[in-house]
Design an enzyme around this catalytic site. Structure first.
Site, short mmCIF file in Angstrom:
data_model
loop_
_atom_site.label_atom_id
_atom_site.label_comp_id
_atom_site.label_asym_id
_atom_site.label_seq_id
_atom_site.Cartn_x
_atom_site.Cartn_y
_atom_site.Cartn_z
N ASP A 16 33.76 36.17 -18.36
CA ASP A 16 32.67 35.55 -19.09
C ASP A 16 33.16 34.51 -20.09
O ASP A 16 32.58 34.34 -21.16
CB ASP A 16 31.79 36.61 -19.79
CG ASP A 16 31.38 37.69 -18.82
OD1 ASP A 16 30.89 37.33 -17.74
OD2 ASP A 16 31.58 38.88 -19.12
N LYS A 19 33.75 30.03 -17.19
CA LYS A 19 34.50 29.33 -16.12
C LYS A 19 33.56 28.45 -15.29
O LYS A 19 33.93 27.36 -14.90
CB LYS A 19 35.20 30.36 -15.20
CG LYS A 19 36.28 31.15 -15.91
CD LYS A 19 36.96 32.13 -14.98
CE LYS A 19 36.08 33.31 -14.61
NZ LYS A 19 35.74 34.21 -15.73
N ASN A 41 30.08 40.54 -8.20
CA ASN A 41 30.23 41.05 -9.58
C ASN A 41 30.34 39.89 -10.56
O ASN A 41 30.11 40.04 -11.75
CB ASN A 41 31.45 41.99 -9.70
CG ASN A 41 32.72 41.41 -9.09
OD1 ASN A 41 32.70 40.39 -8.41
ND2 ASN A 41 33.84 42.08 -9.31
N GLY A 43 29.37 36.27 -12.32
CA GLY A 43 28.13 35.55 -12.63
C GLY A 43 28.52 34.26 -13.31
O GLY A 43 28.81 34.24 -14.49
N THR A 45 27.60 30.86 -14.72
CA THR A 45 26.40 30.16 -15.17
C THR A 45 26.67 28.67 -15.36
O THR A 45 27.63 28.29 -16.00
CB THR A 45 25.92 30.77 -16.51
OG1 THR A 45 25.78 32.18 -16.33
CG2 THR A 45 24.59 30.18 -16.94
N GLN A 227 36.13 36.79 -12.60
CA GLN A 227 36.59 37.77 -13.58
C GLN A 227 37.72 37.13 -14.40
O GLN A 227 37.68 35.95 -14.63
CB GLN A 227 37.03 39.09 -12.91
CG GLN A 227 35.88 39.90 -12.34
CD GLN A 227 35.41 39.38 -10.99
OE1 GLN A 227 36.22 39.14 -10.10
NE2 GLN A 227 34.13 39.21 -10.82
P1 IMP Z 1 33.60 45.90 -10.81
O1 IMP Z 1 34.27 44.59 -10.63
O2 IMP Z 1 32.10 45.83 -10.58
O3 IMP Z 1 34.25 47.01 -10.06
O4 IMP Z 1 33.73 46.29 -12.37
C1 IMP Z 1 34.98 46.62 -12.95
C2 IMP Z 1 35.07 46.09 -14.37
O5 IMP Z 1 35.12 44.68 -14.36
C3 IMP Z 1 33.85 46.46 -15.25
O6 IMP Z 1 34.30 46.63 -16.57
C4 IMP Z 1 33.00 45.22 -15.17
O7 IMP Z 1 32.14 45.09 -16.29
C5 IMP Z 1 34.05 44.14 -15.15
N1 IMP Z 1 33.62 42.91 -14.50
C6 IMP Z 1 33.47 42.69 -13.17
N2 IMP Z 1 33.08 41.44 -12.95
C7 IMP Z 1 32.99 40.84 -14.13
C8 IMP Z 1 32.66 39.51 -14.54
O8 IMP Z 1 32.38 38.61 -13.74
N3 IMP Z 1 32.69 39.28 -15.88
C9 IMP Z 1 33.03 40.22 -16.77
N4 IMP Z 1 33.36 41.47 -16.44
C10 IMP Z 1 33.34 41.77 -15.13
#
Ligand code: IMP
Length: 430
Positions: A16, A19, A41, A43, A45, A227
């Site tokens: 977040d 990017k 996973n 997002g 924006t 991520q």
């Molecule tokens: P997962 O990727 O859904 O398995 O989540 C694993 C961890 O990564 C959790 O703490 C999520 O909140 C975090 N996470 C996954 N994708 C993002 C993202 O795009 N931004 C911020 N945190 C993320």
């Protein structure tokens, strides 16, 4: 604009960082945008003329007409989400880029999402990871267990039926016997999967070859990481991480890009720290400061809507990321969010059991024990959201940027001063 360049863009914190906006501002100069890991996973924006668009799976370059956007083999694709994003763009009349998906990308299946949630519940309070619930972990598990389905499998009915029959036999046992969940009937999964395959067919192409051709014809290629470094499966704060290689290195395996071809690794750093989900975060502010950063920065998850944990900039963590990724340049985002604060704290070291250290630890147990050691910098009150040059920033804001450069060991070449594409200061970044 520089041609014949390969940029890898990664997040230097816990995600977040903004990017999507950085990728979007680079848009006109880039020829090929590639997503290399993660899935829905993410997002990302992008705000154009006040209009907000969130990409979960599609590369953030999709808004640029005529560009090539690719989803590499390292991504895990949730077909319904993928098709929905394409449809949304079409409805807005913004489906002007060419989109190619690697046939080797893995598919997030309905049972992955059920398993993701069931496993979180199984971990229980105090041990949950706080996943996004999008089935990412279970899908990557299947990839490495060699029992996953790839996009190419969706395109062939016999092959899909045969594979899915075997997969469901195992999954249904796990779902019913271990997690008390309902089993999946073959047709319940097969029928929609075949439909997804049909709908995705026009987009499936030889992504590795296209990337090679782009390199040979001097195109500007941008690998768009999702991520961030501290969520990396190997180098992040395990087990509170995501299931892919979010570091720059993941860009190679996730696309087939030759390692020798990278020119620049761009680290995107937010002017303060946020984290969603569980796990250690040394600079977390649970009181007023955290609340104020959350409100000013609109820090709510783009995928889950969860409030993000907020705190001061952690330079120990940022320096770790910059070094780990070999980042030669920083794109600093959301500097405007700090406007109006009398003073700004920056964590420059940790106190670990009474000893000061500047070394980041990816061992969650150790990091949990680290207390931030802060330096306090003076804030600024002037509105910076219209600044277009570094020199036009208030002196104190310039000092903050210089401070980050000094401690990170890399120059800040791009500064975000507002959400819109145009609210960006370019310091020879492009
Ligand atoms: P997962 O990727 O859904 O398995 O989540 C694993 C961890 O990564 C959790 O703490 C999520 O909140 C975090 N996470 C996954 N994708 C993002 C993202 O795009 N931004 C911020 N945190 C993320």
């Amino acid at each position: 604009m520089l041609k014949n360049r390969v940029d890898v863009l990664i997040g230097a914190q816990w995600g977040d960082e903004g990017k999507g906006k950085v990728v979007d501002t680079m848009g006109t100069g880039v020829d090929v945008f590639v997503r290399c890991q993660g899935g829905a996973n993410a997002g990302h924006t992008v705000i154009v003329n006040g209009e907000k668009i969130v990409f979960h799976l599609l590369p953030s370059g999709m808004l640029y007409p005529g560009k090539l956007c690719m989803i590499g083999n390292g991504v895990v694709i949730e077909p319904e989400q993928f098709l929905k994003e394409i449809e949304d763009l079409r409805e807005r009349g913004q489906d002007r880029a060419r989109l190619v998906v690697s046939p080797a990308a893995h598919v997030v299946m309905p049972y992955h999402k059920i398993l993701d949630k069931a496993q979180e519940a199984f971990r229980g309070k105090g041990h949950m990871i706080g996943t996004t619930g999008r089935g990412i972990g279970p899908c990557y598990v299947d990839k490495y267990a060699r029992s996953g389905l790839r996009v190419e499998d969706l395109l062939n009915e016999d092959r899909l039926r045969e594979k899915l029959t075997r997969i469901l036999e195992e999954k249904n046992r796990i779902l019913t016997k271990l997690y008390n969940e309902k089993p999946f009937a073959l047709d319940e999964v097969l029928d929609p999967a075949l439909e997804w395959g049909k709908a995705m067919t026009p987009y499936v192409g030889d992504a590795v070859e296209l990337l090679q051709e782009a390199l040979e014809s001097d195109k500007h290629v941008l690998l768009e990481g999702a991520q961030a470094t501290l969520l990396d499966i190997d180098h992040g704060t395990y087990p509170y991480v995501t299931s892919s290689s979010t570091c720059a290195a993941g860009g190679f395996t996730g696309t087939g890009l030759p390692v020798s071809r990278v020119d620049r690794v761009i680290a995107v750093v937010k002017a303060y720290t946020t984290r969603v989900g569980e796990g250690p975060m040394p600079t977390e502010e649970k009181g007023d400061i955290g609340e104020s950063l959350r409100t000013r920065g609109g820090e709510f998850g783009a995928t889950t809507g969860r409030p993000r944990r907020c705190g001061w900039l952690d330079m120990v963590a940022v320096r770790y990321s910059v070094r780990l990724n070999g980042s030669g340049v920083i794109a600093l985002t959301k500097l405007d969010v700090l406007t109006g604060l009398n003073e700004i704290k920056v964590c420059t070291a940790y106190d670990l059991n009474g000893k000061e250290t500047t070394r980041f630890s990816s061992d969650s147990y150790v990091l949990e024990e680290c207390r931030p050691v802060y330096e306090t910098l003076p804030g600024w009150s002037e509105d910076i959201s219209h600044c277009t040059t570094f020199e036009s920033l208030p002196e104190k804001a310039q000092d903050y940027v210089r401070y980050i450069e000094k401690h990170a060991g890399a120059p800040v070449k791009l500064i975000g001063v507002g959400a819109d594409r145009n609210q960006t200061i370019n310091r020879e970044f492009y």
